[in-house]
Design a protein around this motif. Structure first.
Motif, short mmCIF file in Angstrom:
data_model
loop_
_atom_site.label_atom_id
_atom_site.label_comp_id
_atom_site.label_asym_id
_atom_site.label_seq_id
_atom_site.Cartn_x
_atom_site.Cartn_y
_atom_site.Cartn_z
N ASP A 1 119.74 -32.55 49.23
CA ASP A 1 120.19 -31.78 50.39
C ASP A 1 120.61 -30.37 49.94
OD1 ASP A 1 121.08 -30.94 52.82
OD2 ASP A 1 122.47 -32.59 53.16
N TYR A 2 119.61 -29.59 49.54
CA TYR A 2 119.86 -28.23 49.08
C TYR A 2 118.54 -27.46 49.07
CZ TYR A 2 117.97 -29.90 44.63
OH TYR A 2 117.15 -30.44 43.67
N ALA A 3 118.61 -26.18 48.79
CA ALA A 3 117.42 -25.35 48.64
C ALA A 3 117.73 -24.22 47.68
CB ALA A 3 116.95 -24.79 49.97
N CYS A 4 116.71 -23.75 46.97
CA CYS A 4 116.85 -22.67 46.00
C CYS A 4 115.76 -21.64 46.24
CB CYS A 4 116.70 -23.19 44.57
SG CYS A 4 117.81 -24.51 44.10
N GLY A 5 116.03 -20.40 45.88
CA GLY A 5 114.99 -19.39 46.03
C GLY A 5 115.37 -18.05 45.45
N LEU A 6 114.50 -17.08 45.68
CA LEU A 6 114.69 -15.71 45.24
C LEU A 6 114.52 -14.78 46.43
CD1 LEU A 6 112.43 -15.67 42.05
CD2 LEU A 6 114.93 -15.78 42.06
N THR A 7 115.25 -13.68 46.43
CA THR A 7 115.00 -12.59 47.37
C THR A 7 114.77 -11.32 46.56
OG1 THR A 7 117.23 -11.66 47.65
CG2 THR A 7 116.69 -13.67 48.92
N ASP A 8 114.23 -10.30 47.23
CA ASP A 8 114.13 -9.01 46.56
C ASP A 8 115.49 -8.32 46.58
OD1 ASP A 8 114.45 -7.96 49.11
OD2 ASP A 8 112.49 -6.98 49.20
N ALA A 9 115.53 -7.09 46.13
CA ALA A 9 116.81 -6.39 46.02
C ALA A 9 117.45 -6.10 47.36
CB ALA A 9 116.61 -5.07 45.25
N LYS A 10 116.67 -6.16 48.45
CA LYS A 10 117.20 -5.93 49.79
C LYS A 10 117.54 -7.23 50.52
CE LYS A 10 114.58 -1.64 50.35
NZ LYS A 10 113.54 -0.93 51.15
N GLY A 11 117.35 -8.35 49.86
CA GLY A 11 117.67 -9.63 50.49
C GLY A 11 116.53 -10.24 51.27
N ASN A 12 115.30 -9.80 51.03
CA ASN A 12 114.14 -10.38 51.70
C ASN A 12 113.62 -11.57 50.90
OD1 ASN A 12 113.87 -8.35 53.82
ND2 ASN A 12 113.26 -6.96 52.18
N LEU A 13 113.42 -12.70 51.56
CA LEU A 13 112.96 -13.91 50.90
C LEU A 13 111.60 -13.69 50.25
CD1 LEU A 13 113.59 -17.02 50.53
CD2 LEU A 13 112.08 -17.37 52.50
N ILE A 14 111.48 -14.05 48.95
CA ILE A 14 110.21 -13.92 48.25
C ILE A 14 109.76 -15.22 47.61
CG2 ILE A 14 110.40 -11.44 47.85
CD1 ILE A 14 111.41 -12.03 45.02
N SER A 15 110.66 -16.21 47.52
CA SER A 15 110.27 -17.48 46.92
C SER A 15 111.30 -18.54 47.27
CB SER A 15 110.18 -17.36 45.39
OG SER A 15 109.95 -18.61 44.79
N GLN A 16 110.84 -19.78 47.48
CA GLN A 16 111.75 -20.88 47.72
C GLN A 16 111.12 -22.18 47.29
OE1 GLN A 16 113.75 -21.06 51.48
NE2 GLN A 16 114.12 -23.25 51.36
N GLY A 17 111.91 -23.01 46.59
CA GLY A 17 111.45 -24.34 46.24
C GLY A 17 111.57 -25.28 47.42
#
Length: 564
Positions: free
Chosen positions: A46-62
């Motif tokens: 029950d969780y999620a992980c990811g990356l955003t760019d420097a402005k907080g835009n989603l770029i990756s999520q498991g």
């Protein structure tokens, strides 16, 4: 947002970086599972992980909880606002936040961590995750309170403070958490697992910048964001245009309030997908409210199901999506409204879009499903170890049938995604219960040319006195809807059979009910809605259904009009 002209990187490098970003999200997800301390993380996921760019835009999520895809980027964007557009952040910082009323908020149990990633002395990205802690304090064990009247009863509020500053842990924040939760080993253990996942994301992103150069990585990310926007508008072009409406109810304990009406108008143009929820019921003193950000997360999931992107999902995909609400409504609540059971509000809002659009795009949307997370919380003292235990889990149920196939049986609702039940073996070993039954619910609901998926029946027997039940099942008042002549599914229910022969229920809500040794609770989740006229179901398929126990012989003759 991403409409400016962007220089195209090498197509070969673009694919490498795109796949690397996806791989980073997946590795973060695995790292968290392998280092976590509670079954909510390492079993239920029950969780999620990811990356955003420097402005907080989603770029990756498991993989992970579906609705969290809409929570990671707004959470980072709020952190940027808190810390002067990142100017007050430094390498090694970790921000902890669970405020439901700001970007990325859902309920207090969903705790987010945000780490800026620096490269060559500037923020190039953020590593971020969000997970459901077993305990965050509050008036009830598990912090999964279904009778709260204000958020202050629901647990410890973390407004976006630095858990780490410059790589050094803030011991005061850790102490505050430790003293305010009932199971600090589990909660803090999961917190450290989240930090491990953040560090994994940071390390891999730094390696990406070192290997391919920072400029090339950022250029590729910007191109992928722009590509996401273009792909979403191409998908919009294929959808029916116009305004589509639906209404329904958010269910609650009928003894105290509800059901509460909600409504939506979905307007689709060549450039926008507008969801207007104005006119829905005002916020209530019940934890079925959700905040605007909770609603946004689930609406994003529904939007993805409709536009059906075939490539990587990032912030650009969501650019055409617009959400309009009345402030202070049950699906856009404001402090201090309680939101512990916020999934009832936000999934109810998303389901309205589903209901409005299903008749027009049957190849993408089936009939109605169980909808609810159907949360179960059982607390007490383990009969052998004499230690406190806390069982917290979602429940599976039936999905609706589609235009060319039957509904899926025993699956989680749209908001859960890649989550799981607590396995029976784990439940019986760690908690003071015996699982006496876990079976498909074959009650004949959801009849149609294609039949709705079966719900499940699960029963727990208490092995010690003084246990407590807090259980909330949606779809206990309104059954999942059918499409194109398909019948409604069956409603969910909860029953308690006392050792002395007395009974509680059927109901859809149990609030901190005492559960003693020998008592049994029966949990039945909803059956999905059907699709098409039941009489059009082929004879051989009806015969197979009867043999498999999905429908009765009587239903075969009465509902499906077949002599079996």
């Amino acid at each position: 947002m991403f409409s400016e002209k962007i220089e195209s990187p090498s197509p070969f490098l673009l694919e490498v970086i795109k796949d690397s970003l996806l791989s980073i999200g997946d590795e973060m997800f695995i790292a968290l599972a392998k280092t976590s301390m509670s079954p909510m993380f390492y079993e239920a996921l029950d969780y999620a992980c990811g990356l955003t760019d420097a402005k907080g835009n989603l770029i990756s999520q498991g993989n992970g909880v579906t609705s969290f895809i809409g929570m990671l980027s707004p959470m980072v964007q709020h952190v940027l606002t808190l810390y002067d557009d990142g100017k007050d952040l430094q390498d090694g910082d970790v921000i902890i936040i669970n405020d439901p009323y700001v970007g990325g908020g859902s309920h207090l149990s969903d705790v987010g961590l945000v780490m800026p990633i620096f490269f060559e002395n500037e923020i190039v990205a953020f590593s971020v995750n969000k997970g459901h802690w077993t305990e965050v304090g509050g008036k009830d064990p598990g912090s999964f309170t279904n009778d709260s009247i204000e958020i202050y009863q629901e647990g410890l509020q973390l407004p976006g403070v630095k858990l780490f500053e410059g790589g050094k842990v803030n011991k005061a924040v850790v102490s505050i958490i430790e003293q305010n939760v009932r199971l600090p080993k589990q909660s803090l253990g999961d917190m450290w697992a989240q930090i491990a996942a953040l560090r994994t994301g940071r390390k891999r992103f730094e390696e990406l910048c070192q290997k391919y150069r920072k400029k090339a990585v950022i250029q590729s990310i910007n191109f992928l964001l722009r590509q996401g926007e273009i792909l979403s508008k191409q998908a919009l072009a294929k959808l029916p245009k116009g305004t589509f409406e639906a209404s329904d109810f958010i269910e609650d304990d009928p003894n105290t309030g509800g059901p509460y009406p909600i409504q939506v108008k979905v307007t689709i143009t060549d450039d926008e997908f507008i969801c207007d929820f104005r006119g829905s019921h005002k916020q209530v003193q019940s934890p079925v409210n959700c905040s605007y950000y909770g609603l946004m997360a689930s609406v994003r999931v529904m939007y993805l199901a409709i536009i059906h992107p075939t490539k990587n999902i990032n912030e650009g995909i969501f650019h055409p999506l617009k959400i309009i609400t009345d402030k202070g409504s049950i699906i856009s609540a404001e402090r201090p409204a309680p939101v512990s059971m916020n999934f009832e509000g936000r999934l109810g809002g998303a389901d309205l879009i589903w209901k409005a659009m299903a008749p027009y795009i049957p190849e993408q949307l089936p009939a109605g499903h169980l909808l609810s997370v159907s949360s179960v919380l059982i607390s007490g003292i383990h009969p052998e170890t004499e230690e406190p235990f806390l069982l917290v889990e979602p429940s599976v149920g039936g999905w609706g049938a589609a235009h060319d196939h039957d509904g899926q049986r025993g699956q989680f609702c749209m908001g859960d995604g890649e989550t799981y039940n607590i396995p029976i073996e784990v439940a019986e070993a760690r908690y003071g219960v015996l699982v006496e039954q876990y079976a498909l619910r074959c009650d004949g609901g959801g009849a149609g040319k294609f039949i709705g998926g079966s719900g499940v029946i699960r029963t727990y027997r208490a092995l010690s006195d003084g246990q407590r039940l807090s259980i909330s099942f949606g779809r206990h008042q309104y059954a999942p809807w059918g499409v194109n002549g398909g019948k409604e599914g069956e409603k969910s229910y909860i029953k308690v059979m006392r050792k002395d022969g007395t009974k509680v229920g059927p109901t859809g809500i149990l609030k901190n009910l005492q559960f003693n040794k020998g008592d049994v609770v029966e949990l039945a989740t909803a059956t999905g809605g059907g699709y098409g006229n039941p009489e059009e179901r082929p004879l051989q398929q009806v015969i197979s259904d009867v043999k498999n126990g999905y429908i009765s012989l009587a239903d075969a003759r009465k509902v499906y009009k077949k002599e079996v």
